[in-house]
Write an enzyme that holds these catalytic residues in place. Sequence first.
Site, PDB file in Angstrom:
ATOM      1  N   LYS A 211       0.829  -1.213   0.000  1.00 48.12           N
ATOM      2  CA  LYS A 211       0.000   0.000   0.000  1.00 48.12           C
ATOM      3  C   LYS A 211       0.865   1.266   0.000  1.00 48.12           C
ATOM      4  CE  LYS A 211      -1.695   1.799   3.955  1.00 48.12           C
ATOM      5  NZ  LYS A 211      -1.724   3.216   4.294  1.00 48.12           N
ATOM      6  N   ASN A 212       1.802   1.338   0.930  1.00 48.92           N
ATOM      7  CA  ASN A 212       2.514   2.606   1.099  1.00 48.92           C
ATOM      8  C   ASN A 212       3.528   2.874  -0.007  1.00 48.92           C
ATOM      9  OD1 ASN A 212       0.921   3.208   3.260  1.00 48.92           O
ATOM     10  ND2 ASN A 212       2.405   2.568   4.811  1.00 48.92           N
TER      11      ASN A 212
ATOM     12  N   ARG B 185      -4.883   9.944   3.382  1.00 51.30           N
ATOM     13  CA  ARG B 185      -3.745  10.714   3.856  1.00 51.30           C
ATOM     14  C   ARG B 185      -2.713  10.925   2.737  1.00 51.30           C
ATOM     15  NH1 ARG B 185      -3.068  14.276   7.709  1.00 51.30           N
ATOM     16  NH2 ARG B 185      -0.866  14.772   7.649  1.00 51.30           N
TER      17      ARG B 185
ATOM     18  N   CYS C 282      -7.765  12.914  11.535  1.00 44.94           N
ATOM     19  CA  CYS C 282      -6.765  11.856  11.532  1.00 44.94           C
ATOM     20  C   CYS C 282      -6.770  11.088  12.843  1.00 44.94           C
ATOM     21  CB  CYS C 282      -5.418  12.510  11.299  1.00 44.94           C
ATOM     22  SG  CYS C 282      -4.076  11.507  11.833  1.00 44.94           S
TER      23      CYS C 282
ATOM     24  N   ARG D  80      -0.644  15.169  12.704  1.00 42.72           N
ATOM     25  CA  ARG D  80       0.109  14.747  11.520  1.00 42.72           C
ATOM     26  C   ARG D  80       0.435  15.957  10.655  1.00 42.72           C
ATOM     27  NH1 ARG D  80      -2.014   9.056   9.156  1.00 42.72           N
ATOM     28  NH2 ARG D  80       0.061   9.130   8.227  1.00 42.72           N
ATOM     29  N   PRO D  81       1.367  16.796  11.125  1.00 41.00           N
ATOM     30  CA  PRO D  81       1.721  17.991  10.347  1.00 41.00           C
ATOM     31  C   PRO D  81       2.432  17.626   9.048  1.00 41.00           C
ATOM     32  CG  PRO D  81       3.206  17.731  12.213  1.00 41.00           C
ATOM     33  CD  PRO D  81       2.199  16.626  12.314  1.00 41.00           C
ATOM     34  N   ILE D  82       2.454  18.565   8.082  1.00 40.33           N
ATOM     35  CA  ILE D  82       3.228  18.326   6.848  1.00 40.33           C
ATOM     36  C   ILE D  82       4.270  19.435   6.656  1.00 40.33           C
ATOM     37  CG2 ILE D  82       1.470  16.911   5.693  1.00 40.33           C
ATOM     38  CD1 ILE D  82       0.967  19.397   3.897  1.00 40.33           C
ATOM     39  N   ASP D  83       4.692  20.010   7.782  1.00 38.11           N
ATOM     40  CA  ASP D  83       5.671  21.105   7.717  1.00 38.11           C
ATOM     41  C   ASP D  83       6.966  20.695   7.008  1.00 38.11           C
ATOM     42  OD1 ASP D  83       5.739  19.522  10.238  1.00 38.11           O
ATOM     43  OD2 ASP D  83       7.619  20.585  10.543  1.00 38.11           O
ATOM     44  N   GLN D  84       7.392  19.451   7.179  1.00 39.98           N
ATOM     45  CA  GLN D  84       8.655  19.002   6.568  1.00 39.98           C
ATOM     46  C   GLN D  84       8.518  18.874   5.049  1.00 39.98           C
ATOM     47  OE1 GLN D  84      11.592  18.640   8.571  1.00 39.98           O
ATOM     48  NE2 GLN D  84      10.126  19.694   9.885  1.00 39.98           N
TER      49      GLN D  84
ATOM     50  N   ASP E 124       3.388   0.423  12.214  1.00 41.82           N
ATOM     51  CA  ASP E 124       2.210  -0.162  11.561  1.00 41.82           C
ATOM     52  C   ASP E 124       1.986  -1.624  11.951  1.00 41.82           C
ATOM     53  OD1 ASP E 124       1.952   2.289  10.408  1.00 41.82           O
ATOM     54  OD2 ASP E 124       2.729   1.709   8.455  1.00 41.82           O
TER      55      ASP E 124
ATOM     56  N   ILE F  31       6.261   6.733  17.296  1.00 30.74           N
ATOM     57  CA  ILE F  31       5.999   7.499  16.068  1.00 30.74           C
ATOM     58  C   ILE F  31       4.725   8.343  16.194  1.00 30.74           C
ATOM     59  CG2 ILE F  31       5.738   7.390  13.545  1.00 30.74           C
ATOM     60  CD1 ILE F  31       8.419   6.194  14.460  1.00 30.74           C
TER      61      ILE F  31
ATOM     62  N   ARG G  11      -9.131  -0.042   3.419  1.00 33.04           N
ATOM     63  CA  ARG G  11      -8.206   0.947   2.845  1.00 33.04           C
ATOM     64  C   ARG G  11      -6.852   0.324   2.549  1.00 33.04           C
ATOM     65  NH1 ARG G  11      -9.373   5.769   6.729  1.00 33.04           N
ATOM     66  NH2 ARG G  11     -10.883   6.847   5.427  1.00 33.04           N
TER      67      ARG G  11
HETATM   68  N1  EPU Z   1       6.035  14.528  10.962  1.00 34.05           N
HETATM   69  C1  EPU Z   1       6.112  15.886  11.217  1.00 34.05           C
HETATM   70  N2  EPU Z   1       6.096  16.737  10.144  1.00 34.05           N
HETATM   71  C2  EPU Z   1       6.004  16.303   8.863  1.00 34.05           C
HETATM   72  C3  EPU Z   1       5.911  14.917   8.616  1.00 34.05           C
HETATM   73  C4  EPU Z   1       5.936  14.051   9.697  1.00 34.05           C
HETATM   74  O1  EPU Z   1       6.172  16.319  12.373  1.00 34.05           O
HETATM   75  O2  EPU Z   1       6.002  17.152   7.943  1.00 34.05           O
HETATM   76  C5  EPU Z   1       6.076  13.575  12.097  1.00 34.05           C
HETATM   77  C6  EPU Z   1       4.756  12.812  12.254  1.00 34.05           C
HETATM   78  O3  EPU Z   1       3.831  13.555  13.024  1.00 34.05           O
HETATM   79  C7  EPU Z   1       5.216  11.529  12.903  1.00 34.05           C
HETATM   80  C8  EPU Z   1       6.604  11.309  12.302  1.00 34.05           C
HETATM   81  O4  EPU Z   1       7.023  12.570  11.803  1.00 34.05           O
HETATM   82  O5  EPU Z   1       5.318  11.693  14.284  1.00 34.05           O
HETATM   83  C9  EPU Z   1       6.677  10.280  11.202  1.00 34.05           C
HETATM   84  O6  EPU Z   1       5.698  10.578  10.214  1.00 34.05           O
HETATM   85  P1  EPU Z   1       5.863  10.117   8.689  1.00 34.05           P
HETATM   86  O7  EPU Z   1       5.941  11.324   7.853  1.00 34.05           O
HETATM   87  O8  EPU Z   1       6.960   9.120   8.610  1.00 34.05           O
HETATM   88  O9  EPU Z   1       4.476   9.380   8.434  1.00 34.05           O
HETATM   89  P2  EPU Z   1       3.597   9.423   7.118  1.00 34.05           P
HETATM   90  O10 EPU Z   1       4.465   9.546   5.928  1.00 34.05           O
HETATM   91  O11 EPU Z   1       2.500  10.414   7.260  1.00 34.05           O
HETATM   92  C10 EPU Z   1       3.684   6.879   6.626  1.00 34.05           C
HETATM   93  C11 EPU Z   1       2.685   5.781   6.425  1.00 34.05           C
HETATM   94  C12 EPU Z   1       2.063   5.399   7.767  1.00 34.05           C
HETATM   95  C13 EPU Z   1       3.187   4.988   8.733  1.00 34.05           C
HETATM   96  C14 EPU Z   1       4.233   6.098   8.830  1.00 34.05           C
HETATM   97  C15 EPU Z   1       5.448   5.705   9.673  1.00 34.05           C
HETATM   98  C16 EPU Z   1       1.901   6.209   4.199  1.00 34.05           C
HETATM   99  C17 EPU Z   1       0.798   6.635   3.326  1.00 34.05           C
HETATM  100  N3  EPU Z   1       1.663   6.236   5.510  1.00 34.05           N
HETATM  101  O12 EPU Z   1       2.964   7.979   7.153  1.00 34.05           O
HETATM  102  O13 EPU Z   1       1.258   4.282   7.490  1.00 34.05           O
HETATM  103  O14 EPU Z   1       2.644   4.757  10.009  1.00 34.05           O
HETATM  104  O15 EPU Z   1       4.708   6.451   7.519  1.00 34.05           O
HETATM  105  O16 EPU Z   1       6.056   4.577   9.130  1.00 34.05           O
HETATM  106  O17 EPU Z   1       2.963   5.812   3.744  1.00 34.05           O
HETATM  107  C18 EPU Z   1      -0.447   2.734   7.854  1.00 34.05           C
HETATM  108  O18 EPU Z   1      -0.112   2.207   6.781  1.00 34.05           O
HETATM  109  O19 EPU Z   1      -1.254   2.213   8.662  1.00 34.05           O
HETATM  110  C19 EPU Z   1       0.117   4.042   8.189  1.00 34.05           C
HETATM  111  C20 EPU Z   1      -0.407   4.853   9.102  1.00 34.05           C
END
Ligand code: EPU
Length: 434
Positions: free
Chosen positions: A22-23, A93, A117, A122-126, A305, A327, A397
């Site tokens: 999926k991811n 997401r 969520c 789950r910010p996207i600042d990065q 996960d 996480i 999903r």
């Molecule tokens: N984070 C920030 N800012 C950002 C991005 C992330 O603070 O801009 C923080 C998050 O809040 C979190 C950490 O960084 O605490 C890690 O987040 P990450 O960005 O790695 O997560 P993601 O990309 O949103 C993906 C998977 C998730 C999985 C995580 C961690 C997808 C679509 N989703 O999420 O999958 O838990 O990586 O491995 O790839 C799932 O499949 O059930 C699922 C939730």
Amino acid sequence: MEKFVVKGGHRLTGEVVISGAKNAAVAILPAVILADTPCVIENVPSISDVTISLRILEEMGAVVTQVGKDAYRIDPTTIDKFCVPYETARKMRASYYFLGALLGKFHKARVSMPGGCPLGDRPIDQHLKAFTILGANYVIDKGVIDIKADKLTGGQIFFDMVTVGATMNAMLAAVKAEGLTVIENAAKEPHIVDLANFLNSMGANIMGAGTDVIKIRGVEHLIGTTYSVIPDQIEAGTFMVAIAATKGDAIIKNIIPKHLESITKKLEKIGVSIEQYDDSMRVWVENPLVKTNVKTAPHPGFPTDMQSQIATLLTLAQGTSIITENIWDQRFAYVDELRRMGADITVNGKVALIEGTGKLVGAPVKACDLRAGAALIIAGLAATGVTEIEDIHHIERGYDCMEGKLRALGADIEKVEFPDKEDSKKKDGDGAEG
Ligand code: EPU
């Protein structure tokens, strides 16, 4: 509405074939936008997050044709819209990958922020930081991110934390940027490597994916290819736990054992027997299951996960286990549901203490997110009596025909219709996750 009805107590035996990841798929499908000619993507899982990704591509003007059971031909050359509206973005997401892909190809995108969520903040600042370093400017107005760049130029990106989504999005935006981009503190998950392999197969120049420094030298053109998505590490891990929880003995096929190392090691510590082959493994239980401690961490650590599934197994083991979730802030919501089935779990912040009682009892429960739903299915398979699991849209999903695969392994699980009490729209994906 639909729910799963699981009658517990059946050992899982036989063979199960794991679907595409999926991811990886939810990033590779948007990445097709970057190609100058059509692509064929194979080993795509049949899950609703994929359906939504394909619908978004069609709504943008791409031509999507199913060319096999798990294969799609996508022609991105007809794309003439560059936005993902709220109605679609809120359902998944991973719709944020359309930001990186559209920006990388057309230098502009309008993508609505994903909605509510269930895993915590789950910010996207990065993601936005990376786009800005590459030369983009954005405004966020009424929940919509409007991003543009006159020109994208390679740059030095250092992430404040290890983030899967931002690492992939930075790759999507940088792959056609002029010059060299260096991503430091990059995530190392198998799906990062898969996205890099896909982009490289189209002519990109990405080095170091799978390590914490990724170097990308921008190229002018990417040419469509045929590419097969890697097997789903988390689906495989979920079946490993399900087999163990029912004291079964089964073969899991179409896997990459290396991707499963942290899960395999923990399960062996708990007392599960595992034999690995090139692209399959046998999982069985001949010893009593015993306690262990688990701390979730970015790859190659134990994946968040898989946290709820292994916690469920530990309720069936002897002794006290400690789980630390590093996480997500809110990934213990399933604990209340497991308690309804007789589990003895205490949560304090990011730590859960599990007193293994050795048994679970069937009960009506609700899946609060994708992996929580998988954990409740495992609990139901191992429990005495009947477990009814509602809100299964979360499970659909991310798991490709989970009930069918479990039935083939001997489980007694059925999907049944029941009258919709509240809001049937929920079924279509309120509360994006994954
Ligand atoms: N984070 C920030 N800012 C950002 C991005 C992330 O603070 O801009 C923080 C998050 O809040 C979190 C950490 O960084 O605490 C890690 O987040 P990450 O960005 O790695 O997560 P993601 O990309 O949103 C993906 C998977 C998730 C999985 C995580 C961690 C997808 C679509 N989703 O999420 O999958 O838990 O990586 O491995 O790839 C799932 O499949 O059930 C699922 C939730």
